[in-house]
Design a protein around this motif. Structure first.
Motif, mmCIF file in Angstrom:
data_model
loop_
_atom_site.group_PDB
_atom_site.id
_atom_site.type_symbol
_atom_site.label_atom_id
_atom_site.label_comp_id
_atom_site.label_asym_id
_atom_site.label_seq_id
_atom_site.Cartn_x
_atom_site.Cartn_y
_atom_site.Cartn_z
ATOM 1 N N ASP A 49 32.614 45.859 39.055
ATOM 2 C CA ASP A 49 33.411 46.774 37.937
ATOM 3 C C ASP A 49 32.853 47.965 38.101
ATOM 4 O O ASP A 49 31.305 48.742 38.324
ATOM 5 N N THR A 66 35.753 39.834 38.233
ATOM 6 C CA THR A 66 35.974 41.818 38.491
ATOM 7 C C THR A 66 37.031 42.258 38.323
ATOM 8 O O THR A 66 38.006 41.593 37.664
ATOM 9 N N ASP A 67 36.525 43.697 38.076
ATOM 10 C CA ASP A 67 37.743 44.360 37.362
ATOM 11 C C ASP A 67 39.321 44.553 37.936
ATOM 12 O O ASP A 67 39.454 44.323 39.081
ATOM 13 N N SER A 114 40.995 42.247 33.138
ATOM 14 C CA SER A 114 41.682 43.567 32.071
ATOM 15 C C SER A 114 42.362 43.891 31.333
ATOM 16 O O SER A 114 42.193 42.453 30.139
ATOM 17 N N LYS A 134 40.376 41.522 28.296
ATOM 18 C CA LYS A 134 39.808 42.574 27.603
ATOM 19 C C LYS A 134 40.029 42.780 26.127
ATOM 20 O O LYS A 134 41.214 43.271 26.000
#
Length: 291
Positions: A8, A54-55, A84, A104
């Motif tokens: 991130d 992972t973002d 995300s 998110k």
């Protein structure tokens, strides 16, 4: 356990707090954070990763790019969680190679449960790729990795080496001590030699009492040095139920014709056997095929 890797670019707001939170659950030594896809892929070359979080949206390279590149290596088995805050993109993430798409803002307990599931999935993936007796990778995994390494060599010439070796007089071991002891010898030899090889090399059980080590980037001199180290490890080790056991080694290196690499290593192994076993033999120099 392997590593949990977090990718991130928002280091202060997301990355550092998440590393700290997950470190309290899984152990700080098992959780690593990086701020870019490039850094994540470099890390994956050095460490075995169980779970990647992972973002999605990051500068230069995004989460989709990470998934595609990470999955292109058949040895990267880690469970990928995409985080995300945007709507949509789930199908694209899954098609790129992610295992799950996490929205998110997330609940930390939900994320922990997803990571625990991911660790189990990764373990099952690894189990399906391993030889049950020795714990080494299966020959089909070698074929997949070798295809990738050969393609790299054609794009950017660099040395690619292989060491083929097998246990000397293995039939005699089975006949003298029984197949159960023979299996123990194979297992112990595999573990002994794995400890003496490089982490970056691919070690597989090629068949029967025969093993193969693929060494990306290793020159002929380096491959010979590693083979001699493996040979010495066998010479110095006493197997608990079989006593002294030796092995023969064939070494080959290519910079131009990877399609002949395994054959040349096998020929060098055959030469080692004919010369009396318990030794290392290097293949003849690589030759261009006739035009």
């Amino acid at each position: 356990m392997g590593k949990i890797l977090i990718v991130d670019d928002e280091e202060d707001r997301i990355l550092t707090p998440l590393v700290r939170q997950l470190g309290r659950v899984f152990g700080g030594e098992n959780v690593e954070g990086v701020t870019s896809v490039t850094a994540a892929l470099q890390y994956a070359e050095q460490e075995s990763i169980d779970v990647v979080i992972t973002d999605l949206m990051m500068p230069e390279r995004d989460g989709y790019d990470f998934c595609r590149t990470f999955r292109s290596n058949p040895l990267n088995l880690g469970y990928i969680i995409i985080l995300s805050g945007r709507d949509g993109g789930i199908a694209a993430g899954l098609r790129a190679g992610a295992d799950v798409y996490f929205r998110k803002p997330y609940d930390i307990d939900d994320l922990v449960a997803q990571i625990e599931k991911g660790i189990e999935v990764t373990r099952n993936r690894l189990f399906s790729m391993q030889d049950l007796l020795t714990g080494l990778f299966l020959r089909r995994i070698f074929d997949a990795v070798f295809t990738l390494e050969a393609a790299k060599l054609h794009r950017m010439p660099q040395p690619l080496s292989a060491i083929m070796f097998d246990i000397d007089h293995f039939k005699k071991i089975n006949d003298t001590f029984g197949h159960a002891v023979g299996d123990i010898v194979l297992h112990d030899a595999a573990q002994l030699l794995k400890k003496s090889s490089r982490k970056s090399d691919l070690f597989v059980r090629y068949g029967g009492e025969e093993f193969l080590l693929l060494l990306p980037g290793a020159s002929e001199d380096k491959a010979l040095e590693i083979a001699q180290r493996l040979h010495q490890a066998m010479v110095e080790y006493t197997f608990p139920q079989a006593g002294q056991v030796t092995a023969s080694f064939g070494v080959a290196t290519t910079t131009r014709h990877p399609e002949n690499l395994v054959t040349r290593a096998d020929q060098a192994l055959y030469a080692a056997k004919n010369a009396g076993r318990n030794r290392v033999v290097t293949a003849d120099p690589e030759r261009d095929p006739p035009t």
